[in-house]
Design an enzyme around this catalytic site. Structure first.
Site, PDB file in Angstrom:
ATOM      1  N   ARG A 188       0.818  -1.216   0.000  1.00 42.64           N
ATOM      2  CA  ARG A 188       0.000   0.000   0.000  1.00 42.64           C
ATOM      3  C   ARG A 188       0.855   1.271   0.000  1.00 42.64           C
ATOM      4  NH1 ARG A 188      -1.198   2.384   5.224  1.00 42.64           N
ATOM      5  NH2 ARG A 188      -3.382   2.752   4.707  1.00 42.64           N
ATOM      6  N   ASP A 196      12.200   5.708   5.626  1.00 47.53           N
ATOM      7  CA  ASP A 196      12.406   4.419   4.957  1.00 47.53           C
ATOM      8  C   ASP A 196      13.607   4.480   4.014  1.00 47.53           C
ATOM      9  OD1 ASP A 196       9.420   2.674   4.892  1.00 47.53           O
ATOM     10  OD2 ASP A 196       9.478   4.717   5.635  1.00 47.53           O
ATOM     11  N   ASN A 232       6.830  13.582   4.846  1.00 53.72           N
ATOM     12  CA  ASN A 232       6.625  12.202   5.288  1.00 53.72           C
ATOM     13  C   ASN A 232       6.692  11.251   4.077  1.00 53.72           C
ATOM     14  OD1 ASN A 232       4.197  10.711   7.537  1.00 53.72           O
ATOM     15  ND2 ASN A 232       5.342   9.690   5.947  1.00 53.72           N
ATOM     16  N   ARG A 241       3.563  17.382   7.404  1.00 55.63           N
ATOM     17  CA  ARG A 241       4.532  16.860   8.368  1.00 55.63           C
ATOM     18  C   ARG A 241       5.753  16.290   7.649  1.00 55.63           C
ATOM     19  NH1 ARG A 241       0.217  12.933   8.180  1.00 55.63           N
ATOM     20  NH2 ARG A 241       0.967  10.872   7.510  1.00 55.63           N
ATOM     21  N   GLN A 243       9.268  13.474   8.678  1.00 53.57           N
ATOM     22  CA  GLN A 243       9.515  12.193   9.322  1.00 53.57           C
ATOM     23  C   GLN A 243      10.912  12.268   9.928  1.00 53.57           C
ATOM     24  OE1 GLN A 243       8.956   8.698   6.782  1.00 53.57           O
ATOM     25  NE2 GLN A 243       7.248   8.022   8.021  1.00 53.57           N
ATOM     26  N   ARG A 308      -6.130  12.986   9.285  1.00 52.36           N
ATOM     27  CA  ARG A 308      -5.163  12.798   8.196  1.00 52.36           C
ATOM     28  C   ARG A 308      -5.912  12.354   6.940  1.00 52.36           C
ATOM     29  NH1 ARG A 308      -1.980   8.024  10.444  1.00 52.36           N
ATOM     30  NH2 ARG A 308      -4.055   7.673  11.314  1.00 52.36           N
ATOM     31  N   GLU A 310      -5.135  10.577   4.417  1.00 50.65           N
ATOM     32  CA  GLU A 310      -4.923   9.175   4.038  1.00 50.65           C
ATOM     33  C   GLU A 310      -5.527   8.195   5.031  1.00 50.65           C
ATOM     34  OE1 GLU A 310      -1.494  10.002   6.831  1.00 50.65           O
ATOM     35  OE2 GLU A 310      -2.766  11.125   5.431  1.00 50.65           O
ATOM     36  N   ASP A 344       3.978   5.184  14.381  1.00 49.15           N
ATOM     37  CA  ASP A 344       2.521   5.284  14.468  1.00 49.15           C
ATOM     38  C   ASP A 344       1.914   3.891  14.372  1.00 49.15           C
ATOM     39  OD1 ASP A 344       3.731   5.497  11.898  1.00 49.15           O
ATOM     40  OD2 ASP A 344       1.964   6.403  11.013  1.00 49.15           O
ATOM     41  N   GLU A 546       7.246  -5.956   6.398  1.00 47.67           N
ATOM     42  CA  GLU A 546       7.454  -4.625   6.984  1.00 47.67           C
ATOM     43  C   GLU A 546       7.976  -4.707   8.409  1.00 47.67           C
ATOM     44  OE1 GLU A 546       4.648  -0.675   7.736  1.00 47.67           O
ATOM     45  OE2 GLU A 546       3.771  -2.674   7.742  1.00 47.67           O
ATOM     46  N   GLU A 561      -3.255  -0.111  12.190  1.00 44.54           N
ATOM     47  CA  GLU A 561      -4.480   0.299  11.511  1.00 44.54           C
ATOM     48  C   GLU A 561      -4.576  -0.213  10.074  1.00 44.54           C
ATOM     49  OE1 GLU A 561      -4.279   4.564  11.877  1.00 44.54           O
ATOM     50  OE2 GLU A 561      -3.150   4.789  10.026  1.00 44.54           O
TER      51      GLU A 561
END
Length: 593
Positions: A188, A196, A232, A241, A243, A308, A310, A344, A546, A561
């Site tokens: 996604r 990252d 981000n 924002r 990161q 947010r 997204e 998060d 991940e 989430e």
């Protein structure tokens, strides 16, 4: 006067309603019965993002909660201009709760929208070689080498470039029109992400893909040039924002592999701009220590106080537990700020571990963020010397010494042998220095407490380092398959039992850089545990993940989430970096022990 065309009228009505809703929220927040605690900046969103949020909300009401991914809808592209799309959207027949029929919504999306991910196209990396010369010379075991080459080949799977359509019509898409190819995390996460990218680059360097690594940095610098900071991620809805700031680390490592002075020279102005972003305004916090000396540290603080885009439907559902509009506004700020942290979500940021609405990230001075900024100062000093700018080098050397002192005064706990996040008390927007209190250190075990191991500047204090290593050994964080993020199992993905590649890498590399026999042995042990769990999970599932469950070798992580994702950029990078550093002897067991 020429009459307004119907399309123009529709778009004005749509955004007038949006404005009324926003104004209504503001007026309630500003009433005498509701004293807002949030007065920070908010960046402007775009009409396209606002529309896609409305689409997301309609889809959520139509399709329901099961397997719903809100990000999917804000990643879609328009086939036609926004006016035309809105006209079609507003014609949809709606029920009382705002849902439409599944058939109607699917037909609308098929007619007016491109699918998520179609704005990026495959890009063959210019420097990919199936078996690069000098690749992982310390990996002697044939089975491990074969797998390492499979992981190396995943860079091709994750390589993308912005489509020509987006470059020609950026107004139809939330994807930002980056000029160079990118490596995406996977699944996604269809776009480039900030922190990252550091571990992606570490893997690319092990794979000898220097041009691809430089291209990623060039893209991130272009975001600083446009917005003043690295976003981000490279989407219009991430402009609120940043990161964890690791751009200087990317540039430092690329230079050490390539010796490219021009690359450093072109990058340095952006690093100075980013440094200012993290050390001024809303991110800057001043704290007076027990001796009366004032120190400057930094915190995460997103420029956003609504859901947010997204994750709008998820954030609204979380906030529905609160009745006070001011509290909801503050919660949205905290949620976005937690996303800026990269963690998060986690109990690390919560006043009540069982209640996500108690997120208080803007009230916390984090250990890892300040370690990253200290490393930025050291990196900038080094890179300034590379290009012959002695005045910048001196300035940032002095800044690094002040930051080290600040971290040791405010965050270090000699008795516990760890650095701890510091909780701010009092007015969140105080212009004066906070007064340090020992009780404000959060003395719970988190992997982030040990991130300063990654910073060479702390290694000169042998007594401190020995305390840290012993504290880490007894912290409970080291598990059979790696380092746990926390010791609290809440179902949040940055809590127990999940382990994440970046945290393994920074702690392991920090221990190895310190270089004592004990530190080296511990670093190697953790790295091998992590490599094994990645290997076994890959053999079982055919994918890199991940995050991983550190309780048992070969299990991937869960919680959070969204569903567990595969791909996966930083996991690939850390495995390759570990294999490059520690190798794999012929007689070492490959699977779980």
């Amino acid at each position: 006067m020429k009459p307004m065309n119907p399309e123009g009228f529709l778009i004005i009505i749509f955004f007038f309603i949006t404005f009324l809703m926003s104004s209504s929220s503001w007026s309630v927040s500003s009433s005498s019965s509701c004293i807002p605690t949030d007065s920070g900046p908010v960046v402007k969103t775009t009409p396209l993002v606002s529309f896609l949020e409305s689409l997301q909300e309609t889809a959520f009401k139509t399709f329901g909660h099961k397997d719903f991914d809100p990000k999917l809808y804000v990643d879609m592209s328009l086939k036609y201009n926004l006016n035309t799309t809105l006209e079609g959207f507003n014609k949809l027949a709606r029920s009382n709760n705002g849902s439409v029929s599944v058939l109607d919504l699917n037909e609308f999306m098929e007619r007016y929208l491109e699918g998520a991910g179609e704005d990026l196209v495959y890009a063959e990396p210019v420097d990919f070689v199936e078996n690069p010369e000098g690749f992982l010379p310390k990996v002697e075991n044939s089975e491990m080498r074969s797998w390492a080459l499979e992981v190396h080949s995943l860079w091709k799977n994750l390589s993308r470039k912005v489509s020509e359509r987006v470059l020609e019509r950026p107004d139809l898409d939330t994807l930002l029109p980056l000029q160079k190819p990118v490596i995406i995390p996977g699944s996604r996460f269809r776009e480039v992400y900030y922190w990252d990218s550091y571990w992606v680059i570490r893997g690319l360097l092990a794979s000898k893909m220097y041009e691809t690594a430089k291209g990623i940095v060039t893209n991130l610098i272009s975001l600083i040039d446009e917005f003043g900071y690295v976003l981000n991620g490279a989407r219009a809805y991430y402009t609120n924002r940043s990161q964890p700031p690791l751009l200087s680390s990317m540039i430092f490592d690329i230079y050490n592999r390539t010796g490219d002075v021009d690359f450093v020279k072109n990058s340095l102005p952006a690093l100075l701009k980013e440094y200012e972003f993290w050390n001024s305004g809303i991110h800057k916090v001043s704290i007076q220590d027990a001796q009366g000396e004032i120190h400057n540290l930094s915190r995460y603080y997103a420029m956003w106080n609504t859901p947010r885009p997204e994750s709008s439907s998820i954030d609204q559902e979380t906030a529905s537990k609160l009745s006070d509009i001011c509290e909801k506004t503050q919660l949205y700020r905290e949620v976005a700020s937690t996303a800026e942290s990269g963690w998060d979500f986690s109990t690390r940021w919560m006043r009540n571990a069982s209640d996500l609405t108690t997120l208080s990230t803007t009230y916390i001075v984090p250990v890892d963020l300040n370690a990253f900024i200290l490393k930025m100062e050291l990196d900038i000093a080094f890179l300034a010397n590379v290009v012959g700018d002695s005045s910048v080098a001196v300035r940032f050397t002095e800044a690094s010494q002040a930051k080290q002192k600040a971290m040791n005064s405010i965050l270090w706990n000699a008795e516990m042998g760890q650095w701890f996040d510091y909780w701010l008390t009092g007015n969140n927007d105080s212009k004066d220095a906070y007064t340090w209190e020992a009780s404000n250190q959060n003395q719970k075990s988190f992997a982030s407490n040990f991130i300063p191991l990654w910073i060479n500047l702390f290694h000169s204090d042998g007594t401190m380092m020995e305390k840290v290593i012993q504290s880490f050994r007894t912290s409970g964080l080291l598990r059979p398959a790696g380092i746990a993020t926390s010791l609290t199992n809440t179902g949040q993905q940055w809590d127990f039992p999940n382990g994440w590649a970046p945290l393994q890498h920074m702690i392991v590399e920090g221990l190895a850089m310190y270089g004592s026999d004990e530190a080296n042995s511990l670093a190697k042990d953790i790295a091998l545990r992590w490599i094994r769990t990645n290997y076994v999970a890959y053999k079982k599932t055919g994918a890199m993940h991940e995050k991983y469950d550190v309780q048992k070798c070969g299990e991937y992580g869960g919680g959070g989430e969204y569903k567990p994702q595969t791909g996966f950029g930083w996991s690939n990078g850390v495995v390759l970096a570990f294999l490059e550093q520690f190798g794999w002897s012929e007689d070492w067991k490959v699977g779980c022990e």
